[in-house]
Design a protein around this motif. Structure first.
Motif, short mmCIF file in Angstrom:
data_model
loop_
_atom_site.label_atom_id
_atom_site.label_comp_id
_atom_site.label_asym_id
_atom_site.label_seq_id
_atom_site.Cartn_x
_atom_site.Cartn_y
_atom_site.Cartn_z
N UNK A 1 46.38 44.81 32.95
CA UNK A 1 45.54 43.87 32.94
C UNK A 1 46.11 42.37 33.15
N UNK A 2 47.29 42.29 32.45
CA UNK A 2 48.05 40.98 32.34
C UNK A 2 48.65 40.79 33.93
N UNK A 3 49.11 41.93 34.42
CA UNK A 3 49.97 41.46 35.47
C UNK A 3 48.60 41.37 36.81
N UNK A 4 47.46 42.26 36.70
CA UNK A 4 46.48 41.96 37.56
C UNK A 4 46.00 40.55 37.54
N UNK A 5 45.85 39.82 36.40
CA UNK A 5 45.37 38.49 36.53
C UNK A 5 46.37 37.59 37.01
N UNK A 6 47.58 37.99 36.84
CA UNK A 6 48.46 37.13 37.26
C UNK A 6 48.33 37.10 39.02
N UNK A 7 48.45 38.47 39.45
CA UNK A 7 48.43 38.53 40.71
C UNK A 7 47.17 37.96 41.46
N UNK A 8 45.85 38.19 40.93
CA UNK A 8 44.78 37.61 41.39
C UNK A 8 44.71 36.34 41.46
N UNK A 9 45.30 35.72 40.28
CA UNK A 9 45.50 34.25 39.99
C UNK A 9 44.15 33.51 40.13
N UNK A 10 42.92 34.03 39.38
CA UNK A 10 41.74 33.20 39.69
C UNK A 10 40.83 33.39 40.79
N UNK A 11 41.43 33.92 41.83
CA UNK A 11 40.68 33.97 43.02
C UNK A 11 39.37 34.62 43.01
N UNK A 12 39.31 35.76 42.22
CA UNK A 12 37.92 36.50 42.39
C UNK A 12 37.36 36.44 41.04
N UNK A 13 36.17 36.22 40.62
CA UNK A 13 35.39 36.44 39.55
C UNK A 13 35.31 37.86 39.01
N UNK A 14 35.94 38.30 37.86
CA UNK A 14 36.01 39.68 37.39
C UNK A 14 35.28 39.32 35.91
N UNK A 15 34.76 40.69 35.77
CA UNK A 15 34.36 40.83 34.23
C UNK A 15 35.69 40.68 33.27
N UNK A 16 35.45 40.73 31.88
CA UNK A 16 36.35 40.82 30.88
C UNK A 16 37.30 42.01 31.40
N UNK A 17 38.39 41.63 31.48
CA UNK A 17 39.26 42.91 31.73
C UNK A 17 39.42 44.15 31.03
N UNK A 18 39.13 43.75 29.60
CA UNK A 18 39.10 44.83 28.67
C UNK A 18 38.07 45.99 29.04
N UNK A 19 37.09 45.38 29.52
CA UNK A 19 35.81 46.31 29.92
C UNK A 19 36.01 46.82 31.22
N UNK A 20 36.71 46.26 31.97
CA UNK A 20 36.87 46.28 33.46
C UNK A 20 37.93 47.45 33.97
N UNK A 21 39.08 47.56 33.24
CA UNK A 21 39.98 48.48 33.37
C UNK A 21 39.82 49.47 32.19
N UNK A 22 39.69 50.54 32.34
CA UNK A 22 39.55 51.35 31.07
C UNK A 22 39.94 52.81 31.39
N UNK A 23 40.33 53.50 30.23
CA UNK A 23 40.64 55.02 30.42
C UNK A 23 39.31 55.76 30.61
N UNK A 24 39.34 57.00 31.07
CA UNK A 24 38.01 57.93 31.42
C UNK A 24 37.36 57.86 29.89
#
Ligand code: ADP
Ligand code: ZN
Length: 286
Positions: A244-267
């Motif tokens: 989640x941390x790396x992804x927000x660094x790479x995207x650098x605020x360019x797209x609006x995403x939901x809270x990453x805790x809910x967005x990237x999850x285990x099955x």
């Protein structure tokens, strides 16, 4: 009561299940993947105990998913030579005498998760498995992404870290995502199995970097409402916050995403995402 058959066909094991029209699993069997003759023989014996209405299969591949092609239902190009060009679905239909609906293992998993797992109620979701291989399945706007062929999202190119000299182990592309970040790639680079590298920070930072790069591409191209990450390597739960941390660094605020805790999850279904999705497919094959 009607009974439906489901198979999650993997390169190391086959999970077979019988379920009801509510998607409830009432019987199951796990067998190792042997030659097609042996494996199909065993699973035919299991399913023959039931009067099935239809069946759904999520399979390792590549497979042919285009109904209009002669090779529909074949496993096409696998390194498991006994299964290469094998008429898997035609053979099942012949032996069991029921209609069989067929897709990739990861498509079945995303179908399972959107129907009964962590993505219930959503219209779009991506499921990625990081295991012996890397693959992803997507449902976008309510439809599985596949047409004449199916996505092979594990083989995208990623930017190599300057600290990483591992050549990569994909037999086709060397340093594609799968070649750099699958379970066998981890083992080859670091000399130990993934589960024995649990405490080594550097390992998981690099792994999270490559996986975050991949997620960035998937998000930019597919716009999923949720990303579910499963497979053996993702049992390393410490990967989730790192990704989640790396992804927000790479995207650098360019797209609006939901809270990453809910967005990237285990099955939500744990290891049952694929078999649950195969059962959902069975219901649609009726
Ligand atoms: P498959 O992809 O064959 O269906 P898995 O999803 O279990 O099966 O992936 C197997 C790969 O995941 C192997 O390379 C294995 O070393 C790795 N793996 C399995 N469990 C773990 C774990 N707890 N931590 C890290 N890697 C793991
Ligand atoms: Zn590759």
């Amino acid at each position: 009561m009607k009974h439906y058959g489901a198979i999650e066909a993997g390169g190391t094991k086959f999970v077979c299940a019988v379920g009801t029209e509510n998607g409830e699993i009432i019987d199951r069997l796990t067998i190792p993947t042997e030659t097609p003759e042996e494996t199909i023989g065993e699973l035919t014996a299991f399913f023959s105990k039931y009067q099935l209405t239809s069946m759904g299969v999520g399979s390792f591949g590549p497979i042919c998913v285009a109904k209009e092609k002669e090779e529909y239902g074949y496993i096409t190009n696998t390194p498991k030579l006994a299964w290469k060009a094998y008429p898997f679905i035609p053979e099942l239909e012949k032996r069991l005498g029921v209609p069989v609906s067929f897709t990739t293992d990861v498509n079945a998993a995303v179908l399972g998760e959107i129907t009964k797992g962590a993505a219930q109620g959503l219209n779009s979701c991506l499921y990625i498995t990081v295991g012996t291989g890397i693959g992803a399945g997507a449902i976008i706007g309510g439809e599985l992404v596949q047409s004449a062929t199916h996505p092979e999202m594990g083989h995208i190119l990623i930017r190599r870290s300057p600290e990483d000299s591992f050549a990569g182990n994909c037999p086709y592309h060397s340093d594609c995502l799968e070649g750099m970040a699958s379970g066998p790639a981890l083992e080859k680079r670091w000399g130990k199995k993934g589960k024995d590298l649990a405490g080594e920070t550097k390992v998981w930072e690099l792994e999270a970097d490559y996986l975050a790069q991949a997620l960035m591409q998937y998000i930019l191209i597919l716009c999923p409402d949720k990303i579910i990450m499963g497979g053996g390597v993702m049992k390393q739960q410490q990967l989730f916050p790192l990704i989640r941390k790396k992804l927000s660094e790479y995207l650098n605020g360019y797209v609006d995403l939901p809270d990453l805790e809910d967005f990237i999850v285990p099955p939500g279904l744990g290891d049952d995402a694929g078999i649950t999705g195969a059962l959902v497919l069975a219901l649609s094959a009726e």
